[in-house]
Each structure stands twice: as C-alpha cells, then as structure tokens.
Design an enzyme around this catalytic site. Structure first.
Site, short mmCIF file in Angstrom:
data_model
loop_
_atom_site.label_atom_id
_atom_site.label_comp_id
_atom_site.label_asym_id
_atom_site.label_seq_id
_atom_site.Cartn_x
_atom_site.Cartn_y
_atom_site.Cartn_z
N LYS A 1 0.86 -1.18 0.00
CA LYS A 1 0.00 0.00 0.00
C LYS A 1 0.89 1.23 0.00
CE LYS A 1 -3.59 2.47 2.53
NZ LYS A 1 -4.58 2.42 3.62
N ARG B 1 -10.54 10.80 1.92
CA ARG B 1 -10.43 11.60 3.14
C ARG B 1 -11.74 12.34 3.39
NH1 ARG B 1 -4.49 11.90 3.30
NH2 ARG B 1 -4.15 9.65 3.15
N ARG C 1 1.14 10.11 5.46
CA ARG C 1 1.36 8.79 6.05
C ARG C 1 2.68 8.17 5.56
NH1 ARG C 1 -3.71 8.40 8.05
NH2 ARG C 1 -5.54 8.50 6.71
N GLU D 1 7.14 -6.63 1.00
CA GLU D 1 5.96 -6.47 1.86
C GLU D 1 4.96 -7.62 1.63
OE1 GLU D 1 5.08 -4.64 4.28
OE2 GLU D 1 6.25 -2.77 4.25
N LYS E 1 -2.36 -1.54 -3.65
CA LYS E 1 -3.20 -0.34 -3.59
C LYS E 1 -2.33 0.91 -3.63
CE LYS E 1 -6.21 2.02 -0.43
NZ LYS E 1 -6.56 2.21 0.95
N SER F 1 -10.22 5.87 -4.45
CA SER F 1 -11.14 7.00 -4.62
C SER F 1 -10.68 7.99 -5.68
CB SER F 1 -11.31 7.71 -3.28
OG SER F 1 -10.06 8.13 -2.76
N TYR G 1 -15.30 1.31 -6.69
CA TYR G 1 -16.56 1.99 -6.37
C TYR G 1 -17.58 1.84 -7.49
CZ TYR G 1 -13.67 3.84 -2.65
OH TYR G 1 -12.84 3.94 -1.55
#
Ligand code: PBG
Length: 351
Positions: free
Chosen positions: A224, A234, A245, A261, A276, A302, A341
């Site tokens: 990610k 957000r 982050r 990872e 992602k 998003s 979505y």
C-alpha cells in the site's frame, strides 16, 4: 495478394474483425464475483450524505447500508468492504473496537442483508469484509496510536503545533488485534488491515485464533503506497489527518520493496494479499501476482474513481468505456479480486 512480392502470412487483425470474434478471443473478462464494493457507514446520519469528490457515492446510514448490501447481493458481487465513520473520535480510536461501534453495527447489518437475499435467491451473496484500521476512529487521523518524540525526530507525520509525533508500530498492533476480534464478533468474514504497520498480519492472526475465530480470513493490504489518489477518501471518512502517512505507507518509487511487503504478509499468514492503489501500480500488481500462491486483490481507489468521473462529466472521455478499460487493465495485470466503487454499475453492464 502480395506486398513487395511477399505474402503476408500473419494477419492478427482477423481476430479483431467483428464484435463476436473479439469477444471469443478476449484473454480477460470481468465477472461480478471478481468485484468488491467499498461502502461507508456513518454514525448519527438520518439521510445518506453525498461525497462531493466521489460523484455517485455516499456516506450511508445503517438503513441505506442495508439497501446497498442487498443491491450488491442481487448484482452477484463477490464482496463488500465496509468503512465506519464514528460520531466520536479519540487518540486511540476507541470506537474501532467498541462492540456497538458503528463499523461493528454495519457489519451485523450487512451480514443480515446478505443472509436474506441468499435465502430468497439460493445463490451466494457478497462476502462481508471490514477495514481494520484506526484512521477513521482517531482524532488525529493517523492509522495508529501516536508517541511523542519530544520534537527530536521529524517525520512525514509531524503535526504542526503538536510537536513531533510518530505512529507507534507495536502499540498500534494491540489496537488492530482488538479491532479484528471485535469485527469478527460482529460477523466480519474477512478483516482487512490497511494500516501498513510491521507485523500486523501475524498479530491479527494470533488474536483471531485465540478468540476462536480461526475461520475468519485476513485480506492484507500488503503493498500500500502513500498516494494523493486517496484524496477523495479523506472526504468520504471526514478524515482529521494533517500531514501524511509517509512513515508507514510505501514510497511510489519502490517496486522491490512491494514484493518484500507481500512476501512478509504471506509468511505471516495472509489469506489474500492486496496492492493499492491499482492503476498507477500495475507493475507492482503483476509482480505480486507472479509470486503469490494466494489470491491477489487490487484496490482501485477513490482518486482513480474521481479522475474518470470528473473527466467524463466534462465530456473529455467516454465514461463507460474508460471505466471498463481501467478495471479490465487491473484484471489483466493479475488481480483476482478488484475493489472498485463502480462494482455495482459494472456488474449491470457485464451481465
Ligand atoms: C485506511 C484506508 C484508506 C483507504 C482505504 N483504507 C486511506 C488511507 O490510507 O489514507 C483509501 C481508499 C480510497 O482512497 O479509495 N483506513
């Protein structure tokens, strides 16, 4: 016929000549069961609230969440991924593992809706998944609990006016373990740790097993990346985050690290691994798909949604074709499971 005297033996265009021929030879095709619909449920809403930067998406009430899950079931979707937005936030994200927290209530509502449609249709409904992360529940918006570094360490997560803060990896793991168990108790079939803390899969597996939930699966957000494409999300979760982050999510420059990872999550017992965002990371997705012996998911996030919606709304690109191309490309790159979505709409188109 000949060209410069030489016959053209290979004519790949033959297989592109008609819609029926193109359909026959398609190497990848989308199926509703590949698709997972992310859904937001917000505590204290009386009406669903539109998410401005994600036209067509809303923050749900528990009632409209129920309807959305029912629609997902009738459309034959593979899953739903639930995110909760609590009325009250604090430093440790207490609502994240409260038995009556909004996400736990949403999970229960979703399971009931799936059961109803399954009983009626006799067909499997969507698997109910939950985001296992603290950012929706903390008042500072980070994915973990913070430690003060006394202003000595300056990290990407430094919050102006608070002094230097850092996300405490191991203290956060305890919170994730508790959240995962609370979600499993509420009925989650898959928990999905998305916070990129080291060791999160192993700790969650342990906690689930200790609590008797050996049958609950872990979908690990393995590779990610810290990404501006999470921008609209957000808004979707009323995020309180200041800063970024970058001390826990990955750097866009790194492919090899994404493989590491994923390997670590596989070794820790991930049942499904995920990449992602999706569209800007198709190489990472292919790499993970090539080395994974468990199913691979990708999250079309998003911002990927917002970009296509915005361009299409301006008449600059063809909406349906762009959506289908973007999602088919994610499948082609190696995703078995795609969070998007547009899941409901796509399921209708490909019927
Ligand atoms: C963290 C989480 C995020 C998304 C999914 N899980 C936000 C983040 O990492 O900043 C983003 C999803 C999207 O942008 O569609 N709980």
């Amino acid at each position: 016929m000949s060209t410069n005297g030489a016959a053209i033996v290979y004519r790949p265009r033959r297989l592109r000549a008609t819609p029926r021929m193109r359909r026959l030879v398609a190497e990848n095709r989308l199926h509703a069961a590949d698709l997972v619909l992310p859904l937001f449920v917000k505590e204290g809403l009386s009406e669903p609230a539109p998410i401005t930067s994600m036209p067509g998406q809303v923050q749900h009430t528990l009632d409209t969440l129920r309807d959305a899950v029912e629609a997902a079931a009738r459309a034959g979707l593979g899953g739903v991924m639930l995110f909760g937005i609590p009325a009250v936030r604090d430093a440790v994200g207490s609502q994240g593992d409260a038995p009556d927290g909004i996400l736990q209530r949403g999970i229960a509502v979703a399971r009931a809706a799936v059961a109803e449609v399954e009983a009626e249709t006799g067909r499997p409904g969507p698997v109910v998944m939950a985001d296992t992360c603290l950012d929706e529940f903390t008042d500072h918006g980070h994915c973990g609990v913070l430690v003060s570094t006394g202003g000595v360490v300056s990290t990407g997560s430094t919050t102006a006016g608070r002094g230097a803060v850092e996300v405490d990896n191991d203290a956060t793991l305890e919170r994730y373990a508790s959240m995962a168990v609370a979600q499993a108790r509420a009925g989650a079939e898959i928990v999905a740790p998305s916070g990129m803390m080291d060791g999160q899969v192993a700790v969650i597996r342990d906690a689930l097993d200790d609590a008797g939930f050996t049958g609950v699966s872990i979908l690990a957000y393995s590779a990610k990346y810290a990404s501006p494409f999470y921008g609209p999300f957000r808004e979707a979760v009323d995020s309180a985050l200041q800063g970024d982050r970058r001390t826990y999510q990955m750097d866009a420059a790194n492919l090899r690290e994404g493989m590491r990872e994923a390997d670590l999550d596989l070794a820790e017992g991930a049942d499904i691994v995920m990449v992602k965002p999706a569209g800007s990371y198709l190489d990472v997705l292919r790499g993970v798909a090539d080395r994974s012996d468990v199913p691979v998911a990708a999250y079309q996030v998003s911002g990927e949604y917002a970009m296509i919606e915005a361009a299409a709304a301006n008449g600059w690109i063809a909406r349906e074709a762009s959506i289908l191309e973007s999602v088919t490309s994610i499948k082609r790159a190696g995703a078995d499971i795609i969070l998007t979505y547009w899941a409901l709409e796509i399921a209708k188109w490909i019927k």
